[in-house]
Design a protein around this motif. Structure first.
Motif, PDB file in Angstrom:
ATOM      1  N   ARG A 198       0.330  23.702   7.412  1.00 44.78           N
ATOM      2  CA  ARG A 198      -0.582  24.700   6.500  1.00 44.78           C
ATOM      3  C   ARG A 198      -1.729  25.308   7.605  1.00 44.78           C
ATOM      4  N   GLU A 199      -2.045  24.668   8.721  1.00 50.55           N
ATOM      5  CA  GLU A 199      -2.864  25.543   9.354  1.00 50.55           C
ATOM      6  C   GLU A 199      -2.613  26.226  10.393  1.00 50.55           C
ATOM      7  N   GLY A 200      -3.253  27.490  10.510  1.00 47.88           N
ATOM      8  CA  GLY A 200      -2.713  28.706  11.568  1.00 47.88           C
ATOM      9  C   GLY A 200      -2.894  29.912  10.543  1.00 47.88           C
ATOM     10  N   GLY A 201      -2.486  31.032  11.441  1.00 53.90           N
ATOM     11  CA  GLY A 201      -2.618  32.397  11.058  1.00 53.90           C
ATOM     12  C   GLY A 201      -1.323  32.971  10.583  1.00 53.90           C
ATOM     13  N   GLU A 202      -1.011  34.089  10.440  1.00 53.26           N
ATOM     14  CA  GLU A 202      -0.011  34.802   9.885  1.00 53.26           C
ATOM     15  C   GLU A 202       1.199  34.417  10.698  1.00 53.26           C
ATOM     16  N   VAL A 203       2.453  34.473  10.293  1.00 56.11           N
ATOM     17  CA  VAL A 203       3.714  34.102  10.924  1.00 56.11           C
ATOM     18  C   VAL A 203       4.687  35.353  10.787  1.00 56.11           C
ATOM     19  N   LEU A 204       5.378  35.326  11.611  1.00 60.51           N
ATOM     20  CA  LEU A 204       6.640  36.390  11.402  1.00 60.51           C
ATOM     21  C   LEU A 204       8.135  35.382  11.013  1.00 60.51           C
ATOM     22  N   TYR A 205       8.241  35.978   9.880  1.00 54.70           N
ATOM     23  CA  TYR A 205       9.471  35.501   9.001  1.00 54.70           C
ATOM     24  C   TYR A 205      10.625  36.117   9.213  1.00 54.70           C
ATOM     25  N   ILE A 206      11.758  35.656   9.463  1.00 51.76           N
ATOM     26  CA  ILE A 206      12.947  36.176   9.898  1.00 51.76           C
ATOM     27  C   ILE A 206      13.896  35.519   8.766  1.00 51.76           C
ATOM     28  N   SER A 207      14.758  36.597   8.384  1.00 51.18           N
ATOM     29  CA  SER A 207      15.618  36.120   7.180  1.00 51.18           C
ATOM     30  C   SER A 207      16.825  37.187   7.213  1.00 51.18           C
ATOM     31  N   LYS A 208      18.114  36.474   6.816  1.00 50.82           N
ATOM     32  CA  LYS A 208      19.217  37.194   6.646  1.00 50.82           C
ATOM     33  C   LYS A 208      18.862  37.891   5.100  1.00 50.82           C
ATOM     34  N   LYS A 209      19.829  39.165   5.194  1.00 49.78           N
ATOM     35  CA  LYS A 209      19.619  40.093   4.298  1.00 49.78           C
ATOM     36  C   LYS A 209      18.394  40.305   3.691  1.00 49.78           C
ATOM     37  N   ALA A 210      17.518  40.209   4.760  1.00 48.77           N
ATOM     38  CA  ALA A 210      16.058  40.754   4.515  1.00 48.77           C
ATOM     39  C   ALA A 210      15.348  40.267   3.299  1.00 48.77           C
ATOM     40  N   LYS A 211      15.613  39.169   2.957  1.00 48.93           N
ATOM     41  CA  LYS A 211      15.078  38.429   1.923  1.00 48.93           C
ATOM     42  C   LYS A 211      13.658  37.713   2.265  1.00 48.93           C
ATOM     43  N   PRO A 212      12.794  37.957   1.425  1.00 45.06           N
ATOM     44  CA  PRO A 212      11.296  37.226   1.542  1.00 45.06           C
ATOM     45  C   PRO A 212      11.522  36.019   1.104  1.00 45.06           C
ATOM     46  N   PRO A 213      10.349  35.033   1.363  1.00 44.97           N
ATOM     47  CA  PRO A 213      10.243  33.722   0.725  1.00 44.97           C
ATOM     48  C   PRO A 213      10.175  34.010  -0.801  1.00 44.97           C
ATOM     49  N   ALA A 214      10.376  32.956  -1.615  1.00 45.25           N
ATOM     50  CA  ALA A 214      10.315  33.069  -2.987  1.00 45.25           C
ATOM     51  C   ALA A 214       8.867  33.508  -3.691  1.00 45.25           C
ATOM     52  N   ARG A 215       7.869  32.740  -2.880  1.00 43.69           N
ATOM     53  CA  ARG A 215       6.474  32.932  -3.531  1.00 43.69           C
ATOM     54  C   ARG A 215       5.820  34.205  -2.905  1.00 43.69           C
ATOM     55  N   CYS A 216       6.595  35.025  -2.191  1.00 43.15           N
ATOM     56  CA  CYS A 216       6.134  36.236  -1.758  1.00 43.15           C
ATOM     57  C   CYS A 216       7.330  37.313  -1.945  1.00 43.15           C
ATOM     58  N   ALA A 217       7.826  37.257  -2.989  1.00 35.97           N
ATOM     59  CA  ALA A 217       8.983  38.157  -3.251  1.00 35.97           C
ATOM     60  C   ALA A 217       8.932  39.621  -3.095  1.00 35.97           C
ATOM     61  N   GLU A 218       7.578  40.107  -3.488  1.00 33.35           N
ATOM     62  CA  GLU A 218       7.159  41.290  -3.234  1.00 33.35           C
ATOM     63  C   GLU A 218       6.899  42.100  -2.043  1.00 33.35           C
ATOM     64  N   ALA A 219       6.937  40.796  -1.033  1.00 32.75           N
ATOM     65  CA  ALA A 219       6.665  41.525   0.563  1.00 32.75           C
ATOM     66  C   ALA A 219       7.831  42.268   0.885  1.00 32.75           C
ATOM     67  N   GLU A 220       7.341  43.330   1.811  1.00 26.59           N
ATOM     68  CA  GLU A 220       8.195  44.332   2.220  1.00 26.59           C
ATOM     69  C   GLU A 220       8.554  43.991   4.104  1.00 26.59           C
ATOM     70  N   PRO A 221       9.649  44.022   4.426  1.00 30.89           N
ATOM     71  CA  PRO A 221       9.727  43.693   5.909  1.00 30.89           C
ATOM     72  C   PRO A 221       9.172  44.703   6.766  1.00 30.89           C
ATOM     73  N   ILE A 222       8.832  44.378   7.919  1.00 26.49           N
ATOM     74  CA  ILE A 222       8.066  45.232   8.890  1.00 26.49           C
ATOM     75  C   ILE A 222       9.296  45.776   9.768  1.00 26.49           C
TER      76      ILE A 222
END
Length: 478
Positions: A427-451
């Motif tokens: 839980r602790e810490g700052g932002e993270v870089l999330y890497i996914s296949k199909k450029a799909k974000p996590p379910a709870r941030c479904a509206e996030a756009e890839p950088i």
């Protein structure tokens, strides 16, 4: 048992031993030239070796210990990760040879040892990291001990059999086929019965050896056993005989078409001699049980690997009577045995026509990890996260020694893989870089756009991959 002329038998033994040594050296000599990357499971087994424990998410611990030993002696390079597998298979071939010479005579035993070393399945497994490899070694050792105990009671051989069963179970739970098959042999064949004292010693030793893994499972919600049961994948009664045919086709590929056909033919008359009946009973339970699994929900060819130790011996007992077929078996398996180590040299370029790489599952993982690290550095982030086991496996291998913190997406409910169980994002810490296949974000941030997104055009990760800069609130309430 047939009487043999000692001179020709000695020469044949020397020839077969030289053949096993030459095959093993060929495999090891070509390993440094391989262009194949570590597959998902291989990278995961290496990582287990970095965190020694009595058990892991999907397998018992011995494969991790083995790779820790090898890479401590050498380095973390693919060569040192793969080299022990070829050596172990050579050891298994020698055990098969010793068992065959005890049961079937010097000629059959010597040829069976060489035959095992040249099996297509062994040729392939010598280039990969597989839990089958140490399991088969201990299965062969337990089989030799069982044969010895059938001839004469012995505390030493009883301890050896128990230790082999325990260490086999510490390699892969498929070792359970040995005591199942041995019990069936003892029930049906008087010649295969060992003393109750020796059986008791073996059982106690086996239990002592496997007990730390049992304790680990009990302390970790029976994780490995639950994963093994999930692999069985029973979803009601759905008989799929096409998968059974696929499974049996795979058995011909494992032992080679001629040798496995000889085993099947030899089954017809196996009951005429106690030695061949014994081998049939040591092979068939595994094949029958996994065949049922194949009909119900499918089965990989290697799931019945334990049955091939006795199958090779029984098949060779028939082939020695037909020199032309014996030569054909060694010719077919020998060509594959020589060719497969060469193929991995061209893993990054070998393809059929204009299609994808023939060995695509062993290419392309490193590029994803290196690109993710580059993006993280550009964005000023020190934490990489993914939910994909394959991506995570290569992260931990390729990015070892970097300053990046590597985590799995935290699981909801029972973890899907080792990394979700042992390395969930805190839980602790700052932002993270999330890497996914199909450029799909996590379910709870479904509206996030890839950088950033990119296309992997060949290799294991063919398709679109995406990188997302995300707050931890995507997984945790702030």
């Amino acid at each position: 048992m047939p009487k043999n002329d000692p001179q020709p038998d000695r020469r044949l033994l020397q020839l077969c031993l030289a053949g096993i040594a030459a095959i093993t050296l060929w495999r090891i000599a070509l390993l440094p030239f391989s262009t194949a990357e570590l597959f998902v499971d291989e990278a995961q087994y290496w990582f287990w070796g970095q965190e020694l424990d009595w058990g892991y998410y999907s397998k018992p611990p011995l494969i991790g210990w083995l790779l820790r030993l090898s890479t401590t002696i050498g380095t973390d390079s693919p060569f040192w990760i793969h080299v022990p597998l070829a050596i172990i298979h050579a050891g298994t071939a020698l055990l098969v040879m010793a068992t065959g010479r005890q049961l079937l005579g010097a000629r059959v035993g010597s040829l069976a040892g060489l035959a095992f070393a040249t099996l297509p399945g062994v040729a392939l497994a010598s280039l990969l990291v597989s839990t089958d490899t140490p399991m088969l070694f201990f299965f062969a050792l337990a089989l030799l001990a069982f044969v010895k105990l059938g001839k004469k009671p012995s505390t030493a051989w009883a301890v050896a059999m128990g230790a082999a069963i325990g260490l086999g179970l510490m390699s892969k739970y498929a070792m359970i086929y040995f005591p199942v098959s041995a019990a069936l042999c003892a029930f049906l064949l008087p010649s295969a019965r060992i003393s109750w004292r020796d059986a008791g010693i073996a059982a106690v030793v086996a239990l002592i050896v496997i007990s730390p893994n049992i304790w680990w499972n009990l302390s970790n919600d029976l994780t490995t056993l639950q994963h093994t049961a999930d692999n069985a994948d029973y979803r009601g009664l759905q008989l799929e005989f096409g998968k059974l045919l696929e499974f049996w086709g795979g058995q011909f590929a494992v032992s080679g078409p001629v040798l496995f056909a000889a085993f099947l033919v030899a089954l017809r008359t196996a009951s005429r001699r106690p030695e061949t009946a014994f081998l049939a009973l040591m092979a068939l339970p595994t094949l029958v049980i996994v065949s049922v699994q194949a009909v119900l929900s499918g089965a990989n060819a290697n799931w019945a690997a334990a049955g091939h130790i006795a199958a090779v011996l029984l098949g060779m007992s028939l082939l020695v009577r037909f020199p032309a077929w014996l030569k054909a078996s060694f010719a077919v398996n020998g060509v594959l045995c020589i060719a497969l180590p060469v193929l991995v040299i061209f893993a990054d370029s070998l393809r059929i026509g204009s299609g994808n790489l023939l060995m695509d599952r062993y290419i392309g993982m490193r590029a994803v990890s290196e690109r993710a690290a580059t993006i993280a550095e550009r964005e000023g982030l020190d934490t990489l996260v993914s939910e994909n086991r394959a991506i995570l496996a290569d992260f931990f291998y390729t990015l070892k020694g970097s300053d990046l913190a590597l985590y799995s997406e935290p699981p909801e409910g029972f973890p899907k893989h080792h990394y979700a169980q042992s390395h969930p994002l805190p839980r602790e810490g700052g932002e993270v870089l999330y890497i996914s296949k199909k450029a799909k974000p996590p379910a709870r941030c479904a509206e996030a756009e890839p950088i950033e997104t990119w296309e992997a055009t060949e290799g294991f990760f063919v398709g679109t991959l995406g990188a997302f800069r995300l707050p931890r609130s995507c997984w945790f309430d702030e």
